[in-house]
Scaffold this active site. Structure first.
Site, PDB file in Angstrom:
ATOM      1  N   HIS A  14      75.227  83.348  17.748  1.00  0.00           N
ATOM      2  CA  HIS A  14      74.109  83.799  16.788  1.00  0.00           C
ATOM      3  C   HIS A  14      73.996  85.376  16.989  1.00  0.00           C
ATOM      4  CE1 HIS A  14      69.849  82.730  15.709  1.00  0.00           C
ATOM      5  NE2 HIS A  14      69.976  84.174  15.848  1.00  0.00           N
ATOM      6  N   HIS A 198      67.664  78.717  11.376  1.00  0.00           N
ATOM      7  CA  HIS A 198      66.911  79.066  12.169  1.00  0.00           C
ATOM      8  C   HIS A 198      65.737  77.789  12.407  1.00  0.00           C
ATOM      9  CE1 HIS A 198      69.147  82.630  12.208  1.00  0.00           C
ATOM     10  NE2 HIS A 198      68.223  83.234  12.599  1.00  0.00           N
ATOM     11  N   GLU A 201      61.459  79.180  16.581  1.00  0.00           N
ATOM     12  CA  GLU A 201      61.327  80.543  17.342  1.00  0.00           C
ATOM     13  C   GLU A 201      59.617  80.911  17.160  1.00  0.00           C
ATOM     14  OE1 GLU A 201      63.261  84.750  16.691  1.00  0.00           O
ATOM     15  OE2 GLU A 201      63.109  83.698  14.984  1.00  0.00           O
ATOM     16  N   ASP A 280      70.047  90.332  17.485  1.00  0.00           N
ATOM     17  CA  ASP A 280      70.009  91.673  16.835  1.00  0.00           C
ATOM     18  C   ASP A 280      70.085  92.802  17.797  1.00  0.00           C
ATOM     19  OD1 ASP A 280      69.833  90.899  13.810  1.00  0.00           O
ATOM     20  OD2 ASP A 280      68.046  90.001  14.771  1.00  0.00           O
TER      21      ASP A 280
END
Length: 339
Positions: A14, A198, A201, A280
């Site tokens: 990921h 995804h 989340e 990220d």
């Protein structure tokens, strides 16, 4: 002393393309091109983010788009992937599946096909240079029309077996239902690409269940909110559907209040396969090794349990069978090595 987590072989499943950029590279490319960066990407880095409300998510996306804007030439793509592969090797990652939406770069690199071919070539060169397997996941965007996702799925299938191993769905899951993208995932599945949307989340367990039921997810990007539903956790465990848990990202975006609040232990003890990811690092300030450090130092996983996390990442990957076997054997060797 404990065993070195840096030498533990692992897979990274990921990681987003733009978000994998080194912060120093972002600064250098921006200065070379005379581009102004906001304080959040310069002296206040890493930025303080909280994306559980729409305003916070908009800010996160704005910073991401600004970072993307510095990648204007083909040599920037080669540099990003070379440096990313080097960072993976430094973290003990031996297999990387990096996620990219070609439509974010298509205008500057000659269209969707040319962009994907550029990324694949750069990934191949980076893999050979760093000694790390690098594969690509083509990702659609939830905030765009499902027809765009269909186009990307067809593009991904053309490069199945040529570096593309999966098809994903990213961005704010509150903006569209998983079922809206069912056709795109059917296209990808027919080419034996992994389905890696995804979910779970910014929305709860139902978002994870929709990824499984509507999109046939082989893995769920994040999926951390599955911990709120014992039945769903059991279902994921029974079907061995992996959740790509990104602890630093979860705290950075306000999904969890602190490192200790990420329900990593709960998911692990429930038997849900987990692949730790950094999401990220450009925006959250931490790469893959830090996620494993948190698993051991904050969540109390033993070396044997951390080794099992690494095994799960490899088993859940699209790495060739020979690579999987080799890495699993190396994990066993790591576990019997002296502390």
């Amino acid at each position: 002393m404990a065993r070195s987590l840096q030498t533990l072989p692992k897979a990274h499943l990921h990681l987003h393309f733009t978000g994998s950029m080194r912060h120093t590279t972002l600064l250098e490319l921006a200065r070379e091109q005379g581009l102004h960066l906001p304080d959040a990407l310069e002296q206040d880095w890493p930025p303080r983010l909280r994306a559980t409300d729409e305003r916070g998510w908009f800010r996160f996306q704005r910073l991401y788009d600004i970072a993307r804007s510095v990648l204007t030439r083909t040599e920037h793509v080669y540099r990003l992937l070379r440096e990313t592969a080097e960072d993976e090797a430094a973290a003990g990652s031996r297999w990387l599946e990096i996620q990219v939406d070609p439509s974010g770069y298509a205008q500057r690199f000659g269209g969707l096909t040319a962009t994907l071919e550029l990324v694949l070539d750069a990934a191949g060169q980076a893999a050979r240079s760093a000694g790390v397997g690098v594969a690509v996941v083509v990702a659609a965007n939830r905030t765009r029309h499902p027809l765009d996702a269909n186009t990307l799925a067809r593009l991904a299938t053309q490069y199945a077996g040529q570096g593309v191993v999966g098809f994903g769905l990213s961005n704010d899951e509150r903006r569209a239902q998983a079922r809206d993208f069912e056709r795109a995932f059917r296209i990808a599945k027919r080419a034996d690409l992994l389905a890696v949307p995804h979910g779970g989340e910014l929305l709860g367990p139902r978002s994870v269940a929709q990824c499984v039921d509507d999109l046939g997810a082989d893995r769920v990007g994040h999926g951390v909110r599955a911990a709120e539903d014992p039945w769903l956790m059991q279902r994921l465990a029974d079907r061995q559907i992996c959740c790509e848990i990104c602890p630093t990202s979860n705290v950075g975006l306000g999904v969890a209040e602190s490192d200790a609040d990420v329900p990593l232990r709960r998911l692990f003890d429930a038997g849900v396969p987990i692949a730790l990811g950094s999401d990220d690092p450009l925006l959250f300030g931490a790469r893959l090794l830090r996620q494993y450090e948190l698993a051991r130092d904050v969540h109390g996983l033993s070396d044997a349990e951390v080794a099992e996390l690494a095994r799960q990442s490899i088993r859940s990957s699209a790495a060739p069978e020979s690579t999987r076997k080799e890495l699993l054997e190396e994990i066993d060797d790591w576990l019997v090595s002296p502390e």
